[in-house]
Design a protein around this motif. Structure first.
Motif, PDB file in Angstrom:
ATOM      1  N   VAL A 153       0.840  -1.199   0.000  1.00 30.09           N
ATOM      2  CA  VAL A 153       0.000   0.000   0.000  1.00 30.09           C
ATOM      3  C   VAL A 153       0.874   1.247   0.000  1.00 30.09           C
ATOM      4  N   LYS A 154       1.928   1.258   0.829  1.00 28.36           N
ATOM      5  CA  LYS A 154       2.839   2.413   0.857  1.00 28.36           C
ATOM      6  C   LYS A 154       3.507   2.597  -0.497  1.00 28.36           C
ATOM      7  N   ALA A 155       3.947   1.503  -1.107  1.00 29.15           N
ATOM      8  CA  ALA A 155       4.608   1.580  -2.413  1.00 29.15           C
ATOM      9  C   ALA A 155       3.626   2.059  -3.482  1.00 29.15           C
ATOM     10  N   LEU A 156       2.369   1.615  -3.385  1.00 35.59           N
ATOM     11  CA  LEU A 156       1.353   2.048  -4.331  1.00 35.59           C
ATOM     12  C   LEU A 156       1.136   3.555  -4.223  1.00 35.59           C
ATOM     13  N   GLU A 162       4.380   9.746  -7.501  1.00 30.45           N
ATOM     14  CA  GLU A 162       5.461   9.995  -8.465  1.00 30.45           C
ATOM     15  C   GLU A 162       5.004   9.822  -9.916  1.00 30.45           C
ATOM     16  N   GLU A 163       3.688   9.590 -10.083  1.00 32.11           N
ATOM     17  CA  GLU A 163       3.078   9.400 -11.402  1.00 32.11           C
ATOM     18  C   GLU A 163       3.693   8.235 -12.176  1.00 32.11           C
ATOM     19  N   TYR A 165       2.568   5.225 -13.125  1.00 35.95           N
ATOM     20  CA  TYR A 165       1.292   4.514 -13.183  1.00 35.95           C
ATOM     21  C   TYR A 165       1.433   3.043 -13.565  1.00 35.95           C
ATOM     22  N   GLU A 166       2.472   2.710 -14.305  1.00 39.80           N
ATOM     23  CA  GLU A 166       2.688   1.300 -14.652  1.00 39.80           C
ATOM     24  C   GLU A 166       2.999   0.501 -13.382  1.00 39.80           C
ATOM     25  N   GLN A 167       3.908   1.022 -12.556  1.00 37.89           N
ATOM     26  CA  GLN A 167       4.228   0.349 -11.294  1.00 37.89           C
ATOM     27  C   GLN A 167       3.016   0.349 -10.372  1.00 37.89           C
ATOM     28  N   ALA A 168       2.298   1.448 -10.313  1.00 35.61           N
ATOM     29  CA  ALA A 168       1.099   1.532  -9.466  1.00 35.61           C
ATOM     30  C   ALA A 168       0.084   0.466  -9.875  1.00 35.61           C
ATOM     31  N   SER A 169      -0.062   0.262 -11.174  1.00 33.65           N
ATOM     32  CA  SER A 169      -0.999  -0.740 -11.683  1.00 33.65           C
ATOM     33  C   SER A 169      -0.582  -2.149 -11.244  1.00 33.65           C
TER      34      SER A 169
END
Length: 184
Positions: A153-156, A162-163, A165-169
């Motif tokens: 969750v913290k990493a998300l 940091e925008e 979005y690929e990593q967030a996904s």
């Protein structure tokens, strides 16, 4: 299931966190590496042993292991055989009597280090979770499926901030796979 022997290589803190570290295990030929997430207390415990602090022979793990060695013929090994909800399932196993005792992965590695016990991992799990080992590299790759829900969750949040979005996904997908749809 075929087993692959591992050996403890190092312990380190994760940059940017105060309470999380990594135990690095490598195959005997040092071609593959496996990272196990551990807490700050475990980093401290390994630090005591790696710095050869004189008091360690009086600490509970060492004392209990001394008792086991002196009074039994048991021949333990540590086996990592599954990954469940981001945690490696690890067993303290005695093959002569076919007895397995569940143990937290980092505690199993610490005991193996203290008692000079062999550490094994199921081959399929190693192939799925490990990465090539580069002894010269200063970084360590960690599969996202071994990171705690809280860390994900913290990493998300950081990836979104940091925008990236690929990593967030990818992080969101891992949380959903674990049934953690509420990301608050």
């Amino acid at each position: 299931m075929p087993l692959v022997k591992l050996k403890f290589k190092s312990v380190s803190e994760i940059v940017g966190t105060e309470d999380v570290g990594l135990l690095l295990l490598v195959t005997e030929d040092e071609q593959r590496q496996l990272s196990i997430v551990c807490d700050k207390a475990m980093i401290y415990q390994f630090g005591l042993r790696l710095s050869h602090t004189p008091v360690t022979d009086k600490l509970l793990p060492e004392v209990l292991w001394t008792v086991v060695k002196r009074h039994t013929e048991l021949n333990f090994q540590v086996i990592i055989n599954d990954l469940i909800d981001g945690q490696y399932r690890t067993l303290l196993y005695e093959p002569n009597i076919l007895q397995a005792i569940p143990v937290r992965a980092s505690d199993g590695v610490l005991l193996a280090n203290i008692a000079e016990l062999p550490i094994y991992i199921e081959e399929r799990l190693l192939l799925r979770q490990s990465v090539p080992h580069d002894g010269k590299s200063s970084g360590v790759a960690v599969p996202v499926n071994v990171i705690s829900d809280e860390m994900l969750v913290k990493a998300l949040r950081k990836a979104v901030d940091e925008e990236n979005y690929e990593q967030a996904s990818q992080l969101r997908d891992e949380l959903r796979r674990r049934g953690k749809d509420d990301l608050r």
